[in-house]
Enzyme design. Structure first.
Site, PDB file in Angstrom:
ATOM      1  N   SER A 527       0.840  -1.190   0.000  1.00 59.24           N
ATOM      2  CA  SER A 527       0.000   0.000   0.000  1.00 59.24           C
ATOM      3  C   SER A 527       0.884   1.253   0.000  1.00 59.24           C
ATOM      4  CB  SER A 527      -0.959  -0.052   1.196  1.00 59.24           C
ATOM      5  OG  SER A 527      -1.953   0.921   1.100  1.00 59.24           O
ATOM      6  N   HIS A 642      -7.987  -5.105  -0.840  1.00 58.12           N
ATOM      7  CA  HIS A 642      -6.716  -4.464  -0.521  1.00 58.12           C
ATOM      8  C   HIS A 642      -5.807  -5.392   0.278  1.00 58.12           C
ATOM      9  CE1 HIS A 642      -4.024  -1.133  -0.351  1.00 58.12           C
ATOM     10  NE2 HIS A 642      -4.057  -1.047   0.969  1.00 58.12           N
TER      11      HIS A 642
END
Length: 671
Positions: A527, A642
C-alpha cells in the site's frame, strides 16, 4: 515520461484487454516462481500456519457471549461464532456457529468475504452483517437474527457500497450509503447521514447531516451508554481533519470546539481529546480528558492523562467501567498503565510488566458492565500470550499461541541509523547475531498515515524467512507515529522524501554493520509501503538485491482520480495544485523510471478486487518497465481486495510467490 500516459487503458479494471494483459503477466510469474521447488514447500508450510487450529481465537465481548470469526482448512471462508467465558477458558471451547460464510457463498454463488457485524445493544439479538465480494472495501449489509441464526426477511438491507451503518434502537439506524447522485464524496465514501426507520423506503429516510462533495466522508452514530445516551455526526474534511457535532434535540448541530486535526470522542461524562498540534498549552500527542458538559459550557480545564517527551508516544487506550488502560511507546517498546479518576484527580499504576522490545495490546474490555480486560503480549520471537483479568485483581493467562518456527539461536536487537538530515531512525533486527559473514536479509517499511510498526510475532515471516536462515529488519521511519504526531508530520507532502531517506539510511546501516550486503538485501512493503518500495527502486537501486511491492501506490500524478485516492491528498499533496505537483512528480515512481538505470529484480503484486489502491498502479508500472527493457514480475490475484487474498489458500500462494522470489535472488547473491 511524457504527460501523455500510454498505459491508461490498464486502469480499466475489468476491461477485456487489461485482463488479457494481466493473464499473460500472471502466467510469466507462475512460470518463473511456481516451478521452483521452494514454492510448493513454502506454500504448504504457510497454509499450515494460516490454518493453525491452535492459534488464539481473539474475541469481542457482547453481553454474556464472546464473539469470534474463524477460518481454517475446513472453513476457508470462515464462520462467525460465539461462546461463553467459561467455555473460552477450555483448551477446546464449545462454539455456537451463527453464520457459516462457506455455506452462504455456496448457496448464493457469491465469493463472499466476511467484513464484520454491528450487533444491537443492549439486547444483542440482531446484527447488521457486512459481506464483501472478493474482499473489496465495498460491502453488502443484511440484518441478521442471532437467536434464529438467519437473515431477517424484510429487515435492513443495503446494496453494495462503502456503507456506514449503525444501530440507534431496535427499529432505527444511522446510514451513509450510495443512494444515487450526490450521496457520495469524491473519495467514494458516504456524503450524507440519514436516520432510517424499519419498513420505510431508504430514499425517504431523513437526512440529518451532509458533508461537502470534496470532503472524504460523513458519519453518524448513537452512543447507547446507559445514562449518557447521545447522538453524534462528523465530517472528515480530509484524512487527518474532522469536525465533530453533538446531534441535539430536533437534530440541532452543536459543534464540539476542538481542533479539526485532533482525535476526539465522548465517553460517559468525559470528552477525550488527542491533539496532533499544541493546544491549550498541551503538547501534540497528549491524551486529555474534559468534563463533557462543562466543556460545552465553556470550561477548558483538562485532566492530562498522558504528556509525551521526545522518546515516548501514545500508542492507544481502552476504557473499562471505572478505569482507563493506557498504552504508550518508549523507543517503540510498550508500556502499559491503569489510570483511575477520583475526587482528587487521576491516579495511575502499572498494569503489567512488558518484556523489552515487545508489545502489549488490550484486545477487549467490557466498559458498560465491568473492569474486565483481555491483554495480549508478544514479540518478534515471542508467541502471543493472552491474559484475562479484572483491574484490581490478579490476571491469568487464558490462551497461549504455539511457537510456529524454530527460534533457537535467534535474537531481537534494536539499532539506530542516521538519516540524511541527521535524524536517528530506530529499526529492529531479528536473526542470528554474530554470524561470521553477511547473509540474506529482508527489510520491511511503511512510513505513512501515522502507522506504528511495533514488535509482533509473525509465524509467516518466521517460517518463510527466519527459520530458513534469513535476517528480518523492520524500520520505524518517519511518516509513522512511533514518536508521536511530529514523526508523522515530518514526512507529509513535499517532505515525503524524509521517509525515503530514512529507509535508505536503514538499508545502508544494515550493510555497514556486516549483517548483509546490497546484493543480499531485499525490501518489501504494501500500500503506502508499496510507494516506499517504488521510491527505493528508482532512487536507491544500488542498495538492494530484490524488491517486493504489494498493492502499491505508484502513479502520484493520477492517484487522486483512482478509487479512494482523493482521500489521501492530505498525506501526499494535490496533483492538481501548482504548489504540490512538482514534488509529486519528483517522488512518483511511475514517472521516474529510466531505461538507463539498472534496477534490482522486482515483483509487483496487486488484486483485481482492490477498491482502495487501484490495481492500475502496479499494472502500469510493470508495463512501463517492460517497455524500457527491464525485467519485472507481476502477479494480480482476482480476489482479495486491498488485503490481496480472500482466503487462506490465496494468502498462502501470495506469500509463497513473494518468498520464493526473494530466496531466488537473495539466497545466493554476492557475500
Amino acid at each position: 515520461m511524457t504527460a501523455e500516459d500510454p498505459f491508461l487503458w490498464l486502469e480499466d479494471v475489468e476491461g477485456e484487454a487489461a485482463l488479457a494483459w494481466v493473464g499473460e503477466r500472471n502466467a510469466e510469474t507462475a512460470a518463473a516462481l511456481t516451478g521452483d521447488p521452494r514454492f510448493e514447500a513454502l506454500r504448504d508450510e504457510l497454509r499450515e500456519v494460516l490454518d493453525d487450529a491452535d492459534r488464539i481465537p481473539y474475541t469481542v465481548r457482547r453481553g454474556v457471549h464472546l464473539y469470534n470469526f474463524w477460518r481454517d482448512a475446513d472453513r476457508p471462508k470462515g464462520v462467525w461464532r460465539r461462546t461463553t467465558l467459561e467455555q473460552y477458558r477450555k483448551d477446546d471451547p464449545a462454539w455456537e456457529v451463527l453464520l457459516d460464510v462457506d455455506a452462504l457463498a455456496a448457496q448464493e454463488g457469491e465469493e463472499w468475504v466476511w467484513a464484520g457485524a454491528r450487533v444491537r445493544y443492549p439486547d444483542h439479538r440482531r446484527a447488521l452483517v457486512q459481506l464483501s465480494r472478493g474482499g473489496s472495501d465495498a460491502v453488502v449489509v443484511r440484518e441478521f437474527d442471532l437467536a434464529e441464526r438467519a437473515f431477517v426477511d424484510g429487515g435492513f438491507e443495503v446494496p453494495e457500497a462503502k456503507t456506514r451503518i449503525g444501530w440507534i434502537d431496535e427499529d432505527t439506524v444511522f446510514l451513509g450509503a450510495d443512494l444515487g447522485p450526490g450521496s457520495l464524496t469524491a473519495s467514494g465514501y458516504p456524503r450524507t447521514v440519514r436516520r432510517w426507520r424499519r419498513g420505510t423506503p431508504v430514499e425517504d429516510a431523513r437526512i440529518v447531516f451532509e458533508a461537502e462533495a470534496a470532503d472524504v466522508s460523513a458519519a453518524g452514530w448513537h452512543d447507547p451508554t446507559p445514562g449518557h445516551e447521545r447522538d453524534f455526526v462528523s465530517r472528515s474534511t480530509d484524512f487527518f481533519h474532522h469536525e465533530l457535532y453533538l446531534l441535539a434535540e430536533g437534530d440541532r448541530l452543536v459543534r464540539i470546539d476542538v481542533p479539526d486535526d485532533a482525535g476526539k470522542y465522548a465517553y460517559r461524562q468525559w470528552l477525550v481529546v488527542t491533539p496532533k498540534t499544541p493546544w491549550l498549552g498541551h503538547p501534540a500527542g497528549s491524551l486529555l480528558a474534559f468534563d463533557f458538559d462543562a466543556f460545552l459550557a465553556g470550561d477548558r480545564t483538562a485532566h492530562v492523562l498522558f504528556a509525551p517527551d521526545e522518546r515516548t508516544a501514545l500508542a492507544g487506550h481502552s476504557w473499562t467501567r471505572h478505569h482507563l488502560i493506557l498504552e504508550t511507546l518508549a523507543d517503540v517498546s510498550t508500556r502499559i498503565e491503569v489510570l483511575t479518576p477520583g475526587p482528587d484527580g487521576w491516579s495511575r499504576r502499572p498494569l503489567a510488566d512488558v518484556p523489552p522490545l515487545s508489545s502489549a495490546t488490550v484486545t477487549d474490555t467490557d466498559p458498560d458492565v465491568s473492569d474486565e480486560y483481555f491483554l495480549d503480549v508478544d514479540g518478534y520471537l515471542q508467541p502471543s500470550t493472552l491474559a484475562h483479568g479484572h483491574i484490581g485483581a490478579a490476571s491469568e493467562p487464558i490462551k497461549q499461541a504455539p511457537a510456529r518456527f524454530d527460534a533457537r539461536g535467534l535474537s531481537v536487537r534494536q539499532f539506530f541509523a542516521t538519516s540524511a538530515d541527521g535524524t536517528q531512525v530506530p529499526y529492529f533486527v531479528i536473526g542470528r547475531p554474530g554470524r561470521d559473514r553477511p547473509g540474506p536479509a529482508l527489510l520491511y517499511g511503511y512510513g505513512g498515515f501515522r502507522d506504528q510498526q511495533t514488535p509482533g510475532y509473525s509465524p509467516l515471516t518466521g517460517r518463510a524467512w527466519l527459520a530458513r536462515g534469513g535476517t528480518y529488519a523492520v524500520a520505524n521511519i518517519r511518516g509513522g507515529s512511533e514518536y508521536g504526531p511530529a514523526w508523522h508530520r515530518a514526512a507529509l507532502g513535499a517532505n515525503r522524501v524524509r521517509a525515503f531517506e530514512d529507509s535508505a539510511a536503514v538499508a545502508a546501516d544494515l550493510t555497514a554493520r556486516g549483517i548483509t550486503t546490497p546484493g543480499r538485501l531485499g525490501i518489501t512493503g504494501a500500500s503506502n509501503g508499496g510507494l516506499l518500495m517504488g521510491a527505493m527502486l528508482v532512487r536507491h537501486p544500488e542498495l538492494f538485491g530484490a524488491v517486493v511491492a504489494k498493492v502499491p501506490l505508484l502513479d502520484m500524478l493520477r492517484y487522486h482520480h483512482l478509487l479512494a485516492g482523493a482521500s489521501w491528498v492530505a498525506e501526499y499533496g494535490d496533483p492538481d495544485s501548482e504548489a504540490d505537483r512538482p514534488h509529486l512528480e519528483a517522488l512518483s515512481p511511475y514517472h521516474n523510471l529510466s531505461a538507463d538505470r539498472p534496477y534490482p529484480p522486482l515483483l509487483l503484486m496487486t488484486s483485481t478486487r482492490d477498491d482502495r489502491v487501484h490495481p492500475g498502479h502496479a499494472r502500469k508500472t510493470a508495463a512501463r518497465l517492460r517497455e524500457l527493457g527491464h525485467r519485472v514480475l507481476f502477479h494480480e490475484n482476482t480476489d482479495g481486495g486491498h488485503g490481496g487474498a480472500g482466503d487462506n489458500e490465496q494468502a498462502a500462494v501470495n506469500h509463497a510467490l513473494a518468498y520464493t522470489f526473494l530466496w531466488q535472488h537473495l539466497g545466493t547473491g554476492p557475500a
